[in-house]
Design an enzyme around this catalytic site. Structure first.
Site, PDB file in Angstrom:
ATOM      1  NE  ARG A   1      -4.167  -1.471   0.119  1.00 58.34           N
ATOM      2  CZ  ARG A   1      -4.438  -2.588  -0.840  1.00 58.34           C
ATOM      3  NH1 ARG A   1      -3.351  -2.556  -1.572  1.00 58.34           N
ATOM      4  NH2 ARG A   1      -5.493  -3.291  -0.851  1.00 58.34           N
TER       5      ARG A   1
ATOM      6  CG  HIS B   1      -3.132  -0.830  -7.192  1.00 56.24           C
ATOM      7  ND1 HIS B   1      -3.509  -0.143  -5.957  1.00 56.24           N
ATOM      8  CD2 HIS B   1      -3.280  -2.298  -6.758  1.00 56.24           C
ATOM      9  CE1 HIS B   1      -3.806  -1.157  -4.920  1.00 56.24           C
ATOM     10  NE2 HIS B   1      -3.800  -2.209  -5.505  1.00 56.24           N
TER      11      HIS B   1
END
Ligand code: NAP
Ligand code: GLV
Length: 312
Positions: free
Chosen positions: A224, A272
């Site tokens: 993250r 991502h």
């Protein structure tokens, strides 16, 4: 059983068909603001707070992703069980992405690309992998597969986990807990973060910790964005302590167009994409978990149950 669906950008049709195949007498609804609070469980991905507030009767949530940090940021009823996605085709993708990033650095592919552009034939020194031990933060569902892939390339691998790993991959050097973090970092040149985002891991890739990596350290973050203190990483690369980074996740996604990561010559940015959710595998897995609940299996016995104490 009544399942309500609240997955941002998701297509409910596939889920409904598969759920109906597995669960007799299913009621399926797609949540919309103001929907009556009738469902037993919810299938969610990044639901809004309004969904949680309007559905207080829910007995549990199934998260259509591996990470639950976005869900745990909401105000949830106490003791609401959460079950998350486990692997479902993501682990092999992540292993592939991490190996590509580290091998690109270790085998100096950036330099070779520059040489080709200049039509310059120059062999780099023969690689000596003894000088490139890799540290992997997190040895869970995804981290384990990453470690196995790195071992396949004969890298020395160090791992860092919260608790002693059960059945660690043979040959791996295991470091456990906060007191072992400095030793783990000092033993690593490549550093891979596959940790869940929790209060204990937020900002963990900061100046103090990253400066402990061996000189020339290379950072790969596939977990993250909030694990990384952005400016600390940039500073350590610019100061020459780190050789660069490959980053797949960011504090703000999409990464703002004016963020310094985009143009940094030693930082590779990807959107991502290191481990994409594969619809078929995810539907099959989550539907199986929902079917287990429908059959009376206790929530905490279902694979991917999120321990509220740990936060992952
Ligand atoms: P997991 O199975 O829950 O594994 C988590 C690992 O992190 C475990 O080994 C755990 O240690 C370790 N850990 C947790 N807190 C720690 C702490 N405070 N100190 C040291 N170690 C700690 O999770 P996973 O399925 O592998 O997924 C990891 C994360 O990857 C997800 O949470 C998500 O954020 C991210 N992800 C990213 C993408 C992407 O496309 N970029 C895709 C999927 C997932 P223990 O073994 O001791 O419990
Ligand atoms: C993706 O980032 C996930 O958590 O599944």
């Amino acid at each position: 059983m009544h399942v309500t669906f609240c997955c941002a950008g998701g297509d409910p049709g596939r889920w409904e068909t598969e759920l109906r195949r597995r669960i007799p007498n299913l009621t399926f609804s797609v949540w919309a603001p103001g929907a009556p609070p009738e469902a037993d469980v919810a299938l969610v991905w990044a639901p809004p707070q309004q969904f949680i507030d309007e559905q207080p009767q829910l007995k549990g949530l199934f998260n259509a992703a591996a990470g639950v940090d976005a869900l745990l940021r909401l105000r949830l009823p106490p003791n609401l069980p959460i079950v998350r996605l486990e692997d479902a085709g993501m682990a092999v993708q992540m292993a592939e992405y991490v190996c590509h990033a580290l091998i690109h650095d270790f085998r100096v592919f950036g330099q070779l690309d520059r040489q080709q552009r200049e039509h310059r034939w120059q062999q780099p020194p023969a690689p000596d992998r003894r000088g490139y031990p890799v540290g992997v933060m997190g040895l869970g569902v995804l981290g384990r597969r990453v470690v196995q892939a790195l071992l396949g390339f004969d890298y020395a691998v160090h791992t860092w986990t919260r608790t002693p790993p059960v059945d660690p991959p043979p040959g791996v050097h295991c470091h456990v807990g906060p007191d072992a973090l400095d030793g783990f970092l000092g033993a690593s040149r490549g550093l891979v973060c596959v940790l869940p985002l929790t209060p204990a891991t937020r900002d963990i890739l900061n100046r103090r910790h990253l400066s402990r990596l061996r000189p020339g350290g290379y950072v790969v973050n596939v977990a993250r964005g909030a694990h990384v203190v952005d400016q600390d990483l940039i500073d350590l690369i610019d100061e020459g302590h780190l050789s660069g980074a490959t980053l797949d996740v960011f504090r703000q996604e999409p990464l703002p167009t004016d963020h310094p990561f985009w143009a940094h010559p030693r930082i590779r940015v990807t959107p991502h994409t290191s481990a994409r959710t594969l619809e078929t595998s995810s539907v099959v897995q989550i539907v199986d978990k929902i079917a287990q609940v429908a059959a009376g299996v206790p929530w905490h016995r279902i694979g991917g149950w999120v321990d509220p104490q740990r936060g992952y």
